[in-house]
Design a protein around this motif. Sequence first.
Motif, PDB file in Angstrom:
ATOM      1  N   ALA A  95       0.811  -1.222   0.000  1.00 57.87           N
ATOM      2  CA  ALA A  95       0.000   0.000   0.000  1.00 57.87           C
ATOM      3  C   ALA A  95       0.841   1.268   0.000  1.00 57.87           C
ATOM      4  O   ALA A  95       0.515   2.237  -0.683  1.00 57.87           O
ATOM      5  CB  ALA A  95      -0.935  -0.009   1.208  1.00 57.87           C
ATOM      6  N   ARG A  96       1.916   1.275   0.782  1.00 56.91           N
ATOM      7  CA  ARG A  96       2.659   2.518   0.989  1.00 56.91           C
ATOM      8  C   ARG A  96       4.088   2.350   0.482  1.00 56.91           C
ATOM      9  O   ARG A  96       4.945   1.793   1.175  1.00 56.91           O
ATOM     10  CB  ARG A  96       2.647   2.890   2.471  1.00 56.91           C
ATOM     11  CG  ARG A  96       1.237   3.159   3.027  1.00 56.91           C
ATOM     12  CD  ARG A  96       1.240   3.111   4.535  1.00 56.91           C
ATOM     13  NE  ARG A  96       1.627   1.777   5.023  1.00 56.91           N
ATOM     14  CZ  ARG A  96       1.863   1.498   6.302  1.00 56.91           C
ATOM     15  NH1 ARG A  96       1.750   2.441   7.224  1.00 56.91           N
ATOM     16  NH2 ARG A  96       2.214   0.270   6.653  1.00 56.91           N
ATOM     17  N   VAL A  97       4.322   2.830  -0.739  1.00 59.78           N
ATOM     18  CA  VAL A  97       5.639   2.732  -1.385  1.00 59.78           C
ATOM     19  C   VAL A  97       6.127   4.139  -1.686  1.00 59.78           C
ATOM     20  O   VAL A  97       5.442   4.913  -2.360  1.00 59.78           O
ATOM     21  CB  VAL A  97       5.571   1.923  -2.696  1.00 59.78           C
ATOM     22  CG1 VAL A  97       6.950   1.857  -3.344  1.00 59.78           C
ATOM     23  CG2 VAL A  97       5.013   0.528  -2.444  1.00 59.78           C
ATOM     24  N   LEU A  98       7.310   4.473  -1.195  1.00 61.39           N
ATOM     25  CA  LEU A  98       7.924   5.775  -1.454  1.00 61.39           C
ATOM     26  C   LEU A  98       9.213   5.573  -2.235  1.00 61.39           C
ATOM     27  O   LEU A  98      10.072   4.773  -1.829  1.00 61.39           O
ATOM     28  CB  LEU A  98       8.240   6.497  -0.143  1.00 61.39           C
ATOM     29  CG  LEU A  98       9.062   7.790  -0.265  1.00 61.39           C
ATOM     30  CD1 LEU A  98       8.292   8.865  -1.024  1.00 61.39           C
ATOM     31  CD2 LEU A  98       9.496   8.294   1.119  1.00 61.39           C
ATOM     32  N   GLY A 106       0.082   4.451  -8.342  1.00 62.48           N
ATOM     33  CA  GLY A 106       0.007   5.028  -7.015  1.00 62.48           C
ATOM     34  C   GLY A 106       1.292   5.007  -6.225  1.00 62.48           C
ATOM     35  O   GLY A 106       1.271   5.129  -4.992  1.00 62.48           O
ATOM     36  N   VAL A 107       2.450   4.869  -6.907  1.00 63.61           N
ATOM     37  CA  VAL A 107       3.732   4.981  -6.221  1.00 63.61           C
ATOM     38  C   VAL A 107       3.954   6.451  -5.855  1.00 63.61           C
ATOM     39  O   VAL A 107       3.779   7.341  -6.682  1.00 63.61           O
ATOM     40  CB  VAL A 107       4.880   4.493  -7.123  1.00 63.61           C
ATOM     41  CG1 VAL A 107       6.234   4.716  -6.441  1.00 63.61           C
ATOM     42  CG2 VAL A 107       4.694   3.017  -7.475  1.00 63.61           C
ATOM     43  N   GLU A 108       4.345   6.716  -4.614  1.00 62.81           N
ATOM     44  CA  GLU A 108       4.691   8.087  -4.225  1.00 62.81           C
ATOM     45  C   GLU A 108       6.133   8.364  -4.652  1.00 62.81           C
ATOM     46  O   GLU A 108       7.061   7.702  -4.188  1.00 62.81           O
ATOM     47  CB  GLU A 108       4.539   8.273  -2.720  1.00 62.81           C
ATOM     48  CG  GLU A 108       4.820   9.705  -2.272  1.00 62.81           C
ATOM     49  CD  GLU A 108       4.648   9.925  -0.777  1.00 62.81           C
ATOM     50  OE1 GLU A 108       5.193  10.921  -0.265  1.00 62.81           O
ATOM     51  OE2 GLU A 108       3.986   9.079  -0.135  1.00 62.81           O
ATOM     52  N   LEU A 109       6.309   9.323  -5.521  1.00 64.39           N
ATOM     53  CA  LEU A 109       7.624   9.670  -6.060  1.00 64.39           C
ATOM     54  C   LEU A 109       7.983  11.075  -5.600  1.00 64.39           C
ATOM     55  O   LEU A 109       7.296  12.038  -5.916  1.00 64.39           O
ATOM     56  CB  LEU A 109       7.621   9.593  -7.591  1.00 64.39           C
ATOM     57  CG  LEU A 109       8.878  10.065  -8.322  1.00 64.39           C
ATOM     58  CD1 LEU A 109      10.110   9.279  -7.873  1.00 64.39           C
ATOM     59  CD2 LEU A 109       8.686   9.943  -9.839  1.00 64.39           C
ATOM     60  N   ARG A 110       9.050  11.185  -4.837  1.00 64.05           N
ATOM     61  CA  ARG A 110       9.525  12.490  -4.373  1.00 64.05           C
ATOM     62  C   ARG A 110      10.852  12.806  -5.051  1.00 64.05           C
ATOM     63  O   ARG A 110      11.841  12.081  -4.868  1.00 64.05           O
ATOM     64  CB  ARG A 110       9.728  12.498  -2.856  1.00 64.05           C
ATOM     65  CG  ARG A 110       8.472  12.419  -2.042  1.00 64.05           C
ATOM     66  CD  ARG A 110       8.803  12.875  -0.617  1.00 64.05           C
ATOM     67  NE  ARG A 110       7.965  12.227   0.370  1.00 64.05           N
ATOM     68  CZ  ARG A 110       8.158  12.334   1.682  1.00 64.05           C
ATOM     69  NH1 ARG A 110       9.176  13.044   2.131  1.00 64.05           N
ATOM     70  NH2 ARG A 110       7.349  11.722   2.528  1.00 64.05           N
TER      71      ARG A 110
END
Length: 541
Positions: free
Chosen positions: A28-31, A145-149
């Motif tokens: 669920a939570r991938v950064l 939905g990957v969080e990419l910073r």
Amino acid sequence: MTHYDVVVAGAGPVGLMLGCELRLGGVARVLVVERLAEVDETIKAGAINTPTAVALDRRGLLPSLAEVQRQGLARFREFQRARGGDGSAPLPPKFAAHFAGITLEAGLLDAADPAFADIGPAGDVGLVPQSALERLLVDRARELGVELRRRVELTGFEQDDDGVTARLAPTDGSAPEPVRAHWLVGCDGGRSTVRKAAGFDFPGTPPEITGYQAVVGLTGAEGLGTGWNATDAGLYAHGPMPGRVLTVEFEGPPANRTAPVTAGELQGSLRRVTGVDVTVTEVRTATRFTDNCRQVTDYRAGRVLLAGDAAHVHSPFGGQGLNLGIGDAMNLGWKLAAVVRGWAPDDLLDSYTRERHPMGAWVLDWTRAQIALMRPESHVRALRAVVTDLARTVDGTTYLVKKISGVWQRYDLLGGHPLVGRSAPDLGLADGTRLADHLHGGRALLLDLADDPKLRAQADGYEGRVEVRTVACTSSPELSGLLVRPDGITAWAADHRRPDAAPEPGDRKARGQESGHVADDALRIALERWCGAPAVRTPSA
């Protein structure tokens, strides 16, 4: 403190591919964090190999890859016409352009070799530059939905039994932010901060060469040969795209690997190696490289893992680095997702090193062999002449192309069927689909090719982990069933009964794959090994 399931350091193709695989696996939570503000457009790998093309096909990206290749072919033809040709020269065979700068000819490839069978349309795609692939994967990661910073760099971390606390520093100098994750994966390149901070052993051999690859504006280029050329001072390549040049010199590594590559530096190397007084008028993109060859001994240290160049570095010859890293991401992504979701124990991750380390070790030796054959020494040049003669035979070209293209790759998995451990064949199915069409969701696939209820019953309790399809096979009618891991590797296979043929001694019967029925134990073992224990059904009231 923000919490994640997995933090990935590095948003190159490997880190992005891993992020996508984790999301497909249900994490669920991938950064994913990256210090660069945009996709890196520096010239790097110019093509992908067969396992990479097949992997991307299995995730639904083949049409996008084909469009990138179409655009690349247009530039290839433009270069041919600029050099006085008609733009009809053939591409290298299976996009394997050379071995140690010895050009491979398309007409000498035995395309009927069994190693090239059952690859599907992905086998016709390869001319995909690294930057183009990275842009495709950025879009794909965002869709999933990957969080990419971006403009954020991982500067350090501490791990404990439960997870990792990572320090993320914005590149604008503002205050670092700590984040918490169950797992950390370093996809942050050959100078990996993650690898160094975790203390991975990184043995190997030191660099001996200085190489440059660039796209430049040139005057005097009419004196340069096209393709690969060996000289008394080293090796150079010109083309296959307008302005693309590459040089290799054997006077040791560069004094400064990180300084920007200047026009004067490129011009000096070109003149020394080619003997032609070219003038570099513009540098559009350039990179400097060596043959530093190293590989970590284990790809995991507690809750920290490595993939891509963070785990192995080598010279770029043969275009193996990008493809090796994508293979790492495909192998690791679903396994780490299974551990995060709790249906697989941590020791599933041990198979990551066991399967991928031999692939990396092979690439290191493959590139070392090419450097040895490039040296401008009399004994080496005599050997090079012999290898050139061998490469210009059908058998020699086919051998080299099979190696470079990656079609030889196989994992050492339990099971006697010849397909086990190999990339699954892209079977043609009676409903008009291909095997690749059923792997877009990133789950394991059990194909019932004989309408066998007993086979399907083996998948009870694996809902959400294993997709089951009952369909006839039109391309390999001898197969009765196939279990394919999420990364496309065959975990189990069985054949139909042959009532008119006795089993060969020590063959299917001895392997528990006897003709005529599903080998229950073999399939059950494969399911539990790669897909975890089946869920226990609660009796209905």
